[in-house]
Design a protein around this motif. Structure first.
Motif, PDB file in Angstrom:
ATOM      1  N   THR A 215      25.571   4.955  33.622  1.00  0.00           N
ATOM      2  CA  THR A 215      26.487   5.757  33.663  1.00  0.00           C
ATOM      3  C   THR A 215      27.040   6.233  35.446  1.00  0.00           C
ATOM      4  OG1 THR A 215      26.179   6.716  31.572  1.00  0.00           O
ATOM      5  CG2 THR A 215      27.504   8.139  33.116  1.00  0.00           C
ATOM      6  N   GLU A 216      25.892   6.580  36.016  1.00  0.00           N
ATOM      7  CA  GLU A 216      26.011   6.870  37.374  1.00  0.00           C
ATOM      8  C   GLU A 216      26.319   5.887  38.075  1.00  0.00           C
ATOM      9  OE1 GLU A 216      22.056   8.398  38.704  1.00  0.00           O
ATOM     10  OE2 GLU A 216      22.286  10.560  37.741  1.00  0.00           O
ATOM     11  N   ALA A 217      25.828   4.594  38.123  1.00  0.00           N
ATOM     12  CA  ALA A 217      26.057   3.590  38.734  1.00  0.00           C
ATOM     13  C   ALA A 217      27.660   3.180  38.428  1.00  0.00           C
ATOM     14  CB  ALA A 217      25.256   2.456  38.482  1.00  0.00           C
ATOM     15  N   SER A 218      28.093   3.464  37.456  1.00  0.00           N
ATOM     16  CA  SER A 218      29.381   3.127  36.953  1.00  0.00           C
ATOM     17  C   SER A 218      30.492   3.950  37.613  1.00  0.00           C
ATOM     18  CB  SER A 218      29.860   2.923  35.568  1.00  0.00           C
ATOM     19  OG  SER A 218      28.928   2.061  34.738  1.00  0.00           O
ATOM     20  N   VAL A 219      30.137   5.216  37.692  1.00  0.00           N
ATOM     21  CA  VAL A 219      31.004   6.125  38.207  1.00  0.00           C
ATOM     22  C   VAL A 219      31.051   6.129  39.781  1.00  0.00           C
ATOM     23  CG1 VAL A 219      31.428   8.703  38.811  1.00  0.00           C
ATOM     24  CG2 VAL A 219      30.741   8.041  36.272  1.00  0.00           C
ATOM     25  N   ALA A 220      30.037   5.621  40.251  1.00  0.00           N
ATOM     26  CA  ALA A 220      30.056   5.287  41.939  1.00  0.00           C
ATOM     27  C   ALA A 220      30.630   4.003  42.249  1.00  0.00           C
ATOM     28  CB  ALA A 220      28.405   5.355  42.227  1.00  0.00           C
ATOM     29  N   THR A 221      30.905   3.105  41.106  1.00  0.00           N
ATOM     30  CA  THR A 221      31.110   1.787  41.156  1.00  0.00           C
ATOM     31  C   THR A 221      30.496   1.080  41.984  1.00  0.00           C
ATOM     32  OG1 THR A 221      32.926   2.351  43.140  1.00  0.00           O
ATOM     33  CG2 THR A 221      33.571   2.520  40.967  1.00  0.00           C
ATOM     34  N   ASP A 222      29.062   1.131  41.852  1.00  0.00           N
ATOM     35  CA  ASP A 222      27.944   0.694  42.637  1.00  0.00           C
ATOM     36  C   ASP A 222      27.825  -0.726  41.640  1.00  0.00           C
ATOM     37  OD1 ASP A 222      25.670  -0.309  43.847  1.00  0.00           O
ATOM     38  OD2 ASP A 222      25.242   1.659  44.251  1.00  0.00           O
ATOM     39  N   ILE A 223      28.367  -1.825  42.149  1.00  0.00           N
ATOM     40  CA  ILE A 223      27.876  -3.084  41.364  1.00  0.00           C
ATOM     41  C   ILE A 223      26.724  -3.594  41.591  1.00  0.00           C
ATOM     42  CG2 ILE A 223      28.833  -5.774  41.195  1.00  0.00           C
ATOM     43  CD1 ILE A 223      31.651  -4.776  41.698  1.00  0.00           C
ATOM     44  N   GLY A 224      26.025  -3.434  42.650  1.00  0.00           N
ATOM     45  CA  GLY A 224      24.658  -3.809  43.135  1.00  0.00           C
ATOM     46  C   GLY A 224      23.827  -3.098  42.104  1.00  0.00           C
ATOM     47  N   ARG A 225      23.885  -1.750  41.957  1.00  0.00           N
ATOM     48  CA  ARG A 225      23.075  -1.130  40.714  1.00  0.00           C
ATOM     49  C   ARG A 225      23.130  -1.398  39.541  1.00  0.00           C
ATOM     50  NH1 ARG A 225      24.287   4.699  42.430  1.00  0.00           N
ATOM     51  NH2 ARG A 225      23.138   5.282  40.546  1.00  0.00           N
ATOM     52  N   LEU A 226      24.518  -1.904  39.286  1.00  0.00           N
ATOM     53  CA  LEU A 226      24.714  -2.366  37.967  1.00  0.00           C
ATOM     54  C   LEU A 226      24.298  -3.482  37.345  1.00  0.00           C
ATOM     55  CD1 LEU A 226      28.494  -1.127  37.615  1.00  0.00           C
ATOM     56  CD2 LEU A 226      26.568  -0.058  36.380  1.00  0.00           C
ATOM     57  N   ALA A 227      24.476  -4.334  38.223  1.00  0.00           N
ATOM     58  CA  ALA A 227      23.877  -5.867  38.114  1.00  0.00           C
ATOM     59  C   ALA A 227      22.428  -5.791  38.068  1.00  0.00           C
ATOM     60  CB  ALA A 227      24.229  -6.627  39.488  1.00  0.00           C
ATOM     61  N   ALA A 228      21.485  -4.960  38.666  1.00  0.00           N
ATOM     62  CA  ALA A 228      20.102  -5.008  38.295  1.00  0.00           C
ATOM     63  C   ALA A 228      19.781  -4.354  37.002  1.00  0.00           C
ATOM     64  CB  ALA A 228      19.614  -4.035  39.575  1.00  0.00           C
ATOM     65  N   MET A 229      20.660  -3.910  36.117  1.00  0.00           N
ATOM     66  CA  MET A 229      20.524  -3.429  34.844  1.00  0.00           C
ATOM     67  C   MET A 229      20.757  -4.508  33.878  1.00  0.00           C
ATOM     68  SD  MET A 229      21.962   0.677  35.006  1.00  0.00           S
ATOM     69  CE  MET A 229      22.194   1.190  36.548  1.00  0.00           C
ATOM     70  N   LEU A 230      21.427  -5.475  34.329  1.00  0.00           N
ATOM     71  CA  LEU A 230      21.746  -6.677  33.099  1.00  0.00           C
ATOM     72  C   LEU A 230      20.833  -7.708  33.174  1.00  0.00           C
ATOM     73  CD1 LEU A 230      25.538  -7.172  34.762  1.00  0.00           C
ATOM     74  CD2 LEU A 230      25.124  -5.565  32.974  1.00  0.00           C
ATOM     75  N   ARG A 231      20.799  -8.125  31.915  1.00  0.00           N
ATOM     76  CA  ARG A 231      19.923  -9.151  31.431  1.00  0.00           C
ATOM     77  C   ARG A 231      20.562 -10.490  32.145  1.00  0.00           C
ATOM     78  NH1 ARG A 231      16.789  -9.848  26.236  1.00  0.00           N
ATOM     79  NH2 ARG A 231      17.757 -11.940  26.306  1.00  0.00           N
ATOM     80  N   ASP A 232      19.882 -11.562  32.199  1.00  0.00           N
ATOM     81  CA  ASP A 232      20.391 -12.835  32.775  1.00  0.00           C
ATOM     82  C   ASP A 232      21.512 -13.549  32.037  1.00  0.00           C
ATOM     83  OD1 ASP A 232      18.892 -12.707  35.117  1.00  0.00           O
ATOM     84  OD2 ASP A 232      17.216 -13.977  34.358  1.00  0.00           O
ATOM     85  N   ASP A 233      21.407 -13.298  30.668  1.00  0.00           N
ATOM     86  CA  ASP A 233      22.373 -13.707  29.682  1.00  0.00           C
ATOM     87  C   ASP A 233      23.230 -12.799  29.311  1.00  0.00           C
ATOM     88  OD1 ASP A 233      20.219 -12.093  28.289  1.00  0.00           O
ATOM     89  OD2 ASP A 233      20.060 -13.877  26.716  1.00  0.00           O
TER      90      ASP A 233
END
Length: 332
Positions: A215-233
């Motif tokens: 939520t925090e990374a989305s509101v900040a539109t921080d793609i780097g932080r969001l990407a770190a939470m994603l699985r490879d697939d």
């Protein structure tokens, strides 16, 4: 004599003697589970609403055909299933393909909660079991042809005997069993391989913390932080808009190309749909002096990372019971 007692003793002529208000009372107690059943069959919240109404109308018109050979609940399920098959024949003769379901809509947990919690083997509890209401399950089901889809839901979700399903569909038990095997194979093809590890809507501390950081990374539109939470697939889709991104790189590239990083004035409201965590995003509109609905992200979390994001448009806010706007201070 109570209505429930009378219902257990009704024959063909008995149900015909029930007046409309009494009949409505009998049917309304099954509305939510029938709505969930139609939703599984159709994948659309709105189509399920219409089909339940059609089910009750057909039941009232055909009330004298209830012969007491099954429960009233099972009789309604038969009518609802046939109403769904009729709608699919008219509007969606072909199942979904390619992992996308353009007509997919979310189902609010607040409505799933209308059914009382009970023992695991009680019909109403089975009807809304988490593993068969999550979006990935709905997507897989929508890839099945209508009749095998009905067989799978009736047999594997609701636990109907093969002979009862065969009677409903006007088919043989052998044909039903064959359709069930094909449907199960289709589900294995389209369901995530790690399905047994889903956390779904379970409110464990790890899930809550991941949703908070997302939520925090989305509101900040921080793609780097969001990407770190994603699985490879990770998989990302936005029905009804076509386009399915698979893999972290594809998802991140899509965010970059869409200009997400440049978006400003976002707020988020946490909610839950389909027994999964979800975030409703609002964006500041100067002209209205308020935050207005933007999109809803529904998350699937596997092994402490985000394995799927299904994004819905702002038109889904009202059915989910979300605020129409947030004021400048962000309160509801």
């Amino acid at each position: 004599m109570t209505t429930d007692t009378r219902l257990g003793e009704l024959d063909v002529s008995g149900l015909g003697e029930v007046d409309e208000p009494e009949f409505t009372g009998l049917t309304e107690r099954h509305r939510r589970e029938l709505h969930v059943h139609c939703y599984r069959m159709l994948g659309s919240f709105e189509d399920a609403e219409d089909t339940v109404q059609e089910t009750f109308l057909r039941a009232w018109r055909r009330r004298e055909t209830f012969a007491g050979r099954s429960t009233f609940r099972a009789w309604l399920y038969r009518i609802a299933t046939n109403a769904c098959l009729d709608l699919l024949a008219r509007c969606r003769p072909e199942p979904a393909t390619g992992g996308e379901v353009p007509w997919l809509q979310p189902y609010p947990d607040r409505l799933l909660d209308e059914l009382p919690a009970g023992d695991a083997d009680e019909p109403e509890t089975v009807a809304v079991a988490r593993e068969t209401i999550e979006l990935a399950y709905l997507v897989a089901v929508q890839h099945l042809a209508p009749r095998p889809r009905a067989v799978l839901i009736l047999r594997d979700v609701l636990g109907w005997p093969a002979k009862d399903v065969a009677e409903l569909l006007g088919d043989s038990v052998n044909s039903v069993n064959s359709a069930l095997q094909r449907a199960r194979a289709g589900m294995r093809e389209h369901l995530p391989a790690e399905r047994q590890d889903w956390t779904g809507g379970e409110e464990d501390a790890g899930t809550r913390e991941l949703v908070r950081r997302f939520t925090e990374a989305s509101v900040a539109t921080d793609i780097g932080r969001l990407a770190a939470m994603l699985r490879d697939d990770v998989r990302c889709s936005m029905p009804p808009t076509p386009g399915l991104q698979v893999g972290r790189d594809a998802v991140v590239n899509d965010w970059v190309e869409s200009g997400f990083e440049g978006m400003k004035g976002l707020r988020a409201v946490q909610t839950s749909v389909n027994r999964q965590p979800a975030l409703a995003f609002y964006q500041w509109r100067e002209r209205e002096a308020a935050y207005l609905p933007l999109t809803i992200d529904v998350l699937r979390i596997t092994g402490g990372a985000i394995s799927e994001i299904v994004t819905f448009h702002a038109d889904r806010f009202p059915p989910l019971g979300l605020p129409e706007r947030l004021p400048a201070d962000g309160t509801k």
